[in-house]
Design a protein around this motif. Sequence first.
Motif, mmCIF file in Angstrom:
data_model
loop_
_atom_site.group_PDB
_atom_site.id
_atom_site.type_symbol
_atom_site.label_atom_id
_atom_site.label_comp_id
_atom_site.label_asym_id
_atom_site.label_seq_id
_atom_site.Cartn_x
_atom_site.Cartn_y
_atom_site.Cartn_z
ATOM 1 N N PRO A 141 0.810 -1.229 0.000
ATOM 2 C CA PRO A 141 0.000 0.000 0.000
ATOM 3 C C PRO A 141 0.845 1.282 0.000
ATOM 4 O O PRO A 141 0.501 2.259 -0.684
ATOM 5 N N ALA A 142 1.956 1.279 0.733
ATOM 6 C CA ALA A 142 2.817 2.465 0.785
ATOM 7 C C ALA A 142 3.510 2.694 -0.551
ATOM 8 O O ALA A 142 3.645 3.841 -1.007
ATOM 9 N N VAL A 143 3.961 1.623 -1.187
ATOM 10 C CA VAL A 143 4.596 1.742 -2.508
ATOM 11 C C VAL A 143 3.585 2.239 -3.530
ATOM 12 O O VAL A 143 3.896 3.107 -4.369
ATOM 13 N N GLN A 144 2.378 1.738 -3.456
ATOM 14 C CA GLN A 144 1.327 2.178 -4.363
ATOM 15 C C GLN A 144 1.052 3.669 -4.205
ATOM 16 O O GLN A 144 0.924 4.399 -5.202
ATOM 17 N N ALA A 145 0.996 4.131 -2.966
ATOM 18 C CA ALA A 145 0.731 5.549 -2.715
ATOM 19 C C ALA A 145 1.894 6.427 -3.183
ATOM 20 O O ALA A 145 1.677 7.498 -3.772
ATOM 21 N N GLU A 146 3.124 6.012 -2.934
ATOM 22 C CA GLU A 146 4.278 6.832 -3.306
ATOM 23 C C GLU A 146 4.411 6.989 -4.811
ATOM 24 O O GLU A 146 4.692 8.083 -5.308
ATOM 25 N N PHE A 147 4.215 5.897 -5.543
ATOM 26 C CA PHE A 147 4.372 5.948 -6.991
ATOM 27 C C PHE A 147 3.079 6.295 -7.722
ATOM 28 O O PHE A 147 3.063 6.398 -8.950
ATOM 29 N N ILE A 157 -3.943 -9.505 1.887
ATOM 30 C CA ILE A 157 -4.697 -9.309 3.128
ATOM 31 C C ILE A 157 -4.435 -7.938 3.738
ATOM 32 O O ILE A 157 -5.346 -7.306 4.281
ATOM 33 N N VAL A 158 -3.194 -7.445 3.678
ATOM 34 C CA VAL A 158 -2.873 -6.125 4.246
ATOM 35 C C VAL A 158 -3.579 -5.033 3.454
ATOM 36 O O VAL A 158 -4.237 -4.150 4.024
ATOM 37 N N ALA A 159 -3.446 -5.074 2.133
ATOM 38 C CA ALA A 159 -4.100 -4.066 1.300
ATOM 39 C C ALA A 159 -5.612 -4.171 1.398
ATOM 40 O O ALA A 159 -6.321 -3.153 1.376
ATOM 41 N N TYR A 160 -6.136 -5.393 1.532
ATOM 42 C CA TYR A 160 -7.580 -5.598 1.643
ATOM 43 C C TYR A 160 -8.118 -4.945 2.924
ATOM 44 O O TYR A 160 -9.163 -4.288 2.898
ATOM 45 N N CYS A 161 -7.401 -5.123 4.021
ATOM 46 C CA CYS A 161 -7.821 -4.490 5.279
ATOM 47 C C CYS A 161 -7.772 -2.963 5.171
ATOM 48 O O CYS A 161 -8.636 -2.268 5.711
ATOM 49 N N ALA A 162 -6.774 -2.464 4.450
ATOM 50 C CA ALA A 162 -6.698 -1.015 4.245
ATOM 51 C C ALA A 162 -7.882 -0.533 3.413
ATOM 52 O O ALA A 162 -8.481 0.512 3.707
ATOM 53 N N LEU A 197 -10.813 -1.828 3.330
ATOM 54 C CA LEU A 197 -12.032 -1.913 4.137
ATOM 55 C C LEU A 197 -12.065 -0.863 5.246
ATOM 56 O O LEU A 197 -13.059 -0.752 5.972
ATOM 57 N N GLY A 198 -10.977 -0.092 5.360
ATOM 58 C CA GLY A 198 -10.940 0.968 6.360
ATOM 59 C C GLY A 198 -10.362 0.564 7.700
ATOM 60 O O GLY A 198 -10.386 1.348 8.652
ATOM 61 N N TYR A 199 -9.797 -0.652 7.792
ATOM 62 C CA TYR A 199 -9.228 -1.106 9.063
ATOM 63 C C TYR A 199 -7.773 -0.680 9.220
ATOM 64 O O TYR A 199 -7.225 -0.772 10.323
ATOM 65 N N GLY A 200 -7.128 -0.262 8.128
ATOM 66 C CA GLY A 200 -5.742 0.184 8.184
ATOM 67 C C GLY A 200 -4.753 -0.944 7.927
ATOM 68 O O GLY A 200 -5.069 -2.125 8.089
ATOM 69 N N THR A 201 -3.542 -0.560 7.521
ATOM 70 C CA THR A 201 -2.507 -1.554 7.222
ATOM 71 C C THR A 201 -2.005 -2.245 8.482
ATOM 72 O O THR A 201 -1.535 -3.385 8.424
#
Length: 321
Positions: A35-41, A237-242, A244-248
């Motif tokens: 998720p962080a790599v996706q946001a940065e790039f 699973i990490v990105a999926y939780c993010a 859904l609004g539960y955060g990484t």
Amino acid sequence: MYTVESRYAWRRLVASTAISTLGGVGMWSITVVMPAVQAEFAVTRADVSFSYTTTMIGFGLGTVGAGYLIDRLGAFLTVMLATLILVGGYVAAAFVPTLWLFSLMQILIGLGAAASFVPMMADISHWFDRRRGLAMAICGAGNYLAGALWPKLIDVVMREHDWRVAYLTIAAICLVGMIPCCFVLRPRPPSHGATGAAAAAPHSARSLGLSTNGLQVWLSIAGVGCCVAMALPQAHIVAYCADLGYGTARGAELLSLMTAGGIVSRIASGWVADRIGRAPLVIRALVISGTCCALIGLSFGRSLWILAPVTIVWGFFIIAD
């Protein structure tokens, strides 16, 4: 001194499990930083997911390559080389300016991490006889111990800094931790002695009515079928939780819990397999893990109270197969 089931064999098992735990980060780090790599790039989920694909490509190629090198050079030199590739991959990935370079560096990470899993299990199998299933299970559990420990550690570092610092931290820990363990692997496996060419071993390809190549093909097909179901929830699973609004952080915790169940499962499955056989164990594990995988994909999997226990049960039984 360097004989089957000797004190050295158990020391080697401890070192191999440590290598598996440290080097196993190569399979798990990308799922946490995605998720962080996706946001940065500023790219799409599909674009950043390609970096997981390249990691697994490297992992697959590295597994075959490491097995080949261990047969010829021994575990010491092979794992030492793999450690340097793994560390170099993390350091290089921490400084890349574009996503495609990041994905390219993930190939190196996969290559380096590969030697810490299946090749380590194959190597330790030569050092045990009566407790071979248990020894291989303990060694394999190191990879899932990595999945239980590394995601939380990476998430903590990312909250204080960013994913690039997390990658440099991983490189430092692997370099300091894996190199000393490599020196324990210097002795070559003992000779088990020939038992006669005419007799087929109880678990050989001949005893199953298959050629060696035929057995390899069927095992490869089974591996792909199993690992597709295993890789998708673990990777997302990490990105999926993010999403859904539960955060990484919650996603990293779920990933850790999922693989923590795998630690118990991996060791228990080795013990059970030595007693009831591998086929009955694998069939039961596949049925349960397949059911859980389907439940994760259903709409009510959006509730954390349902997603969490189903994910943990899935992790326990997918590892057993």
